[in-house]
Motif scaffolding. Structure first.
Motif, PDB file in Angstrom:
ATOM      1  N   PRO A  54    -109.387 -42.290-132.099  1.00  0.00           N
ATOM      2  CA  PRO A  54    -108.969 -43.293-133.082  1.00  0.00           C
ATOM      3  C   PRO A  54    -109.409 -42.859-134.485  1.00  0.00           C
ATOM      4  N   PRO A  55    -108.646 -43.191-135.502  1.00  0.00           N
ATOM      5  CA  PRO A  55    -108.973 -42.762-136.868  1.00  0.00           C
ATOM      6  C   PRO A  55    -110.363 -43.182-137.336  1.00  0.00           C
ATOM      7  N   ARG A  56    -110.865 -44.289-136.825  1.00  0.00           N
ATOM      8  CA  ARG A  56    -112.182 -44.759-137.252  1.00  0.00           C
ATOM      9  C   ARG A  56    -113.252 -44.540-136.183  1.00  0.00           C
ATOM     10  N   ALA A  57    -113.016 -43.615-135.278  1.00  0.00           N
ATOM     11  CA  ALA A  57    -114.019 -43.307-134.262  1.00  0.00           C
ATOM     12  C   ALA A  57    -115.298 -42.841-134.947  1.00  0.00           C
ATOM     13  N   THR A  58    -116.424 -43.243-134.408  1.00  0.00           N
ATOM     14  CA  THR A  58    -117.702 -42.829-134.978  1.00  0.00           C
ATOM     15  C   THR A  58    -117.936 -41.344-134.750  1.00  0.00           C
ATOM     16  N   PRO A 152    -121.628 -47.675-111.398  1.00  0.00           N
ATOM     17  CA  PRO A 152    -120.678 -48.195-110.411  1.00  0.00           C
ATOM     18  C   PRO A 152    -120.191 -49.593-110.776  1.00  0.00           C
ATOM     19  N   GLY A 153    -118.892 -49.808-110.553  1.00  0.00           N
ATOM     20  CA  GLY A 153    -118.319 -51.120-110.745  1.00  0.00           C
ATOM     21  C   GLY A 153    -117.962 -51.463-112.180  1.00  0.00           C
ATOM     22  N   ARG A 154    -118.159 -50.536-113.095  1.00  0.00           N
ATOM     23  CA  ARG A 154    -117.835 -50.814-114.499  1.00  0.00           C
ATOM     24  C   ARG A 154    -116.625 -49.988-114.884  1.00  0.00           C
ATOM     25  N   THR A 155    -115.629 -50.649-115.393  1.00  0.00           N
ATOM     26  CA  THR A 155    -114.477 -49.913-115.882  1.00  0.00           C
ATOM     27  C   THR A 155    -114.699 -49.526-117.326  1.00  0.00           C
ATOM     28  N   GLY A 156    -115.397 -50.352-118.088  1.00  0.00           N
ATOM     29  CA  GLY A 156    -115.728 -50.036-119.476  1.00  0.00           C
ATOM     30  C   GLY A 156    -114.502 -49.920-120.349  1.00  0.00           C
ATOM     31  N   GLU A 157    -114.731 -49.980-121.630  1.00  0.00           N
ATOM     32  CA  GLU A 157    -113.630 -49.779-122.558  1.00  0.00           C
ATOM     33  C   GLU A 157    -113.824 -48.457-123.255  1.00  0.00           C
ATOM     34  N   THR A 158    -112.767 -47.903-123.728  1.00  0.00           N
ATOM     35  CA  THR A 158    -112.842 -46.649-124.456  1.00  0.00           C
ATOM     36  C   THR A 158    -113.114 -46.938-125.904  1.00  0.00           C
ATOM     37  N   ALA A 159    -113.278 -45.877-126.682  1.00  0.00           N
ATOM     38  CA  ALA A 159    -113.515 -46.053-128.119  1.00  0.00           C
ATOM     39  C   ALA A 159    -112.355 -46.821-128.745  1.00  0.00           C
ATOM     40  N   GLU A 160    -111.153 -46.633-128.218  1.00  0.00           N
ATOM     41  CA  GLU A 160    -109.998 -47.329-128.797  1.00  0.00           C
ATOM     42  C   GLU A 160    -110.075 -48.825-128.529  1.00  0.00           C
ATOM     43  N   ALA A 161    -110.557 -49.196-127.354  1.00  0.00           N
ATOM     44  CA  ALA A 161    -110.589 -50.611-127.000  1.00  0.00           C
ATOM     45  C   ALA A 161    -111.596 -51.375-127.839  1.00  0.00           C
ATOM     46  N   GLY A 162    -112.578 -50.679-128.397  1.00  0.00           N
ATOM     47  CA  GLY A 162    -113.576 -51.328-129.218  1.00  0.00           C
ATOM     48  C   GLY A 162    -113.078 -51.638-130.619  1.00  0.00           C
ATOM     49  N   ARG A 163    -111.858 -51.383-130.933  1.00  0.00           N
ATOM     50  CA  ARG A 163    -111.283 -51.596-132.264  1.00  0.00           C
ATOM     51  C   ARG A 163    -110.990 -53.026-132.492  1.00  0.00           C
TER      52      ARG A 163
END
Length: 163
Positions: A54-58, A152-163
């Motif tokens: 993402p353009p604003r990725a850390t 285990p059991g965590r799908t988590g969000e990607t850097a994009e999903a944190g936008r």
């Protein structure tokens, strides 16, 4: 990061990326490369685009992508005896994969008020100069390899999903 093909970095981008992986700030990179800060920022934007970040990725997320895609060599571990507990490893991975602090605390399963303190403790324990350098050290220690297990059991969000 997306699954789209990445674009190999130019030689100039690789020089900037190598400094970044070792935790250098924009000012330090500009000084070492004898370029302006805006040139460094421009290269960082191009690096993110080439890696489909993402353009604003850390910077930590960008470093993780650089190392995951083999665009620069991983740095050496500062010392081999660094032993992180599971909570510290979870925080390390959260910083590598998420740009937004809210997503980092969710992935690391810590209270928002503890993020700064726990991150400082982790960088001190590893000898990292900053969170960006921490990601390079995590890769050098084999804690952030692409095959490293997630909780285990965590799908988590990607850097994009944190936008």
């Amino acid at each position: 990061m997306t699954s789209a093909a990445i674009v190999p970095l130019t030689d100039g981008q690789k020089r900037i990326a190598r400094h970044l992986v070792h935790g250098a700030t924009i000012d330090v990179i500009a000084d070492r490369e004898k370029v302006s800060r805006s040139t460094v920022r421009s290269h960082l934007g191009s690096i993110r685009a080439n890696l489909n970040c993402p353009p604003r990725a850390t910077r930590p997320v960008t470093v993780h992508a650089l190392l995951t895609h083999g665009q620069v060599p991983r740095p050496p571990a500062p010392r081999p005896d660094i032993d992180l507990d599971s909570a510290e490893q979870l925080l390390l991975r959260a910083h590598a994969e998420h740009s937004h602090p809210t997503a980092v605390v969710a992935a690391a399963e810590i209270a928002p008020g503890n993020l700064r303190t726990k991150t400082r403790a982790l960088t001190a324990k590893t000898g990292a100069a900053n969170t960006t350098h921490l990601i390079g050290i995590g890769r050098a220690l084999g804690l952030l390899s692409p095959a490293a297990p997630k909780k285990p059991g965590r799908t988590g969000e990607t850097a994009e999903a944190g936008r």
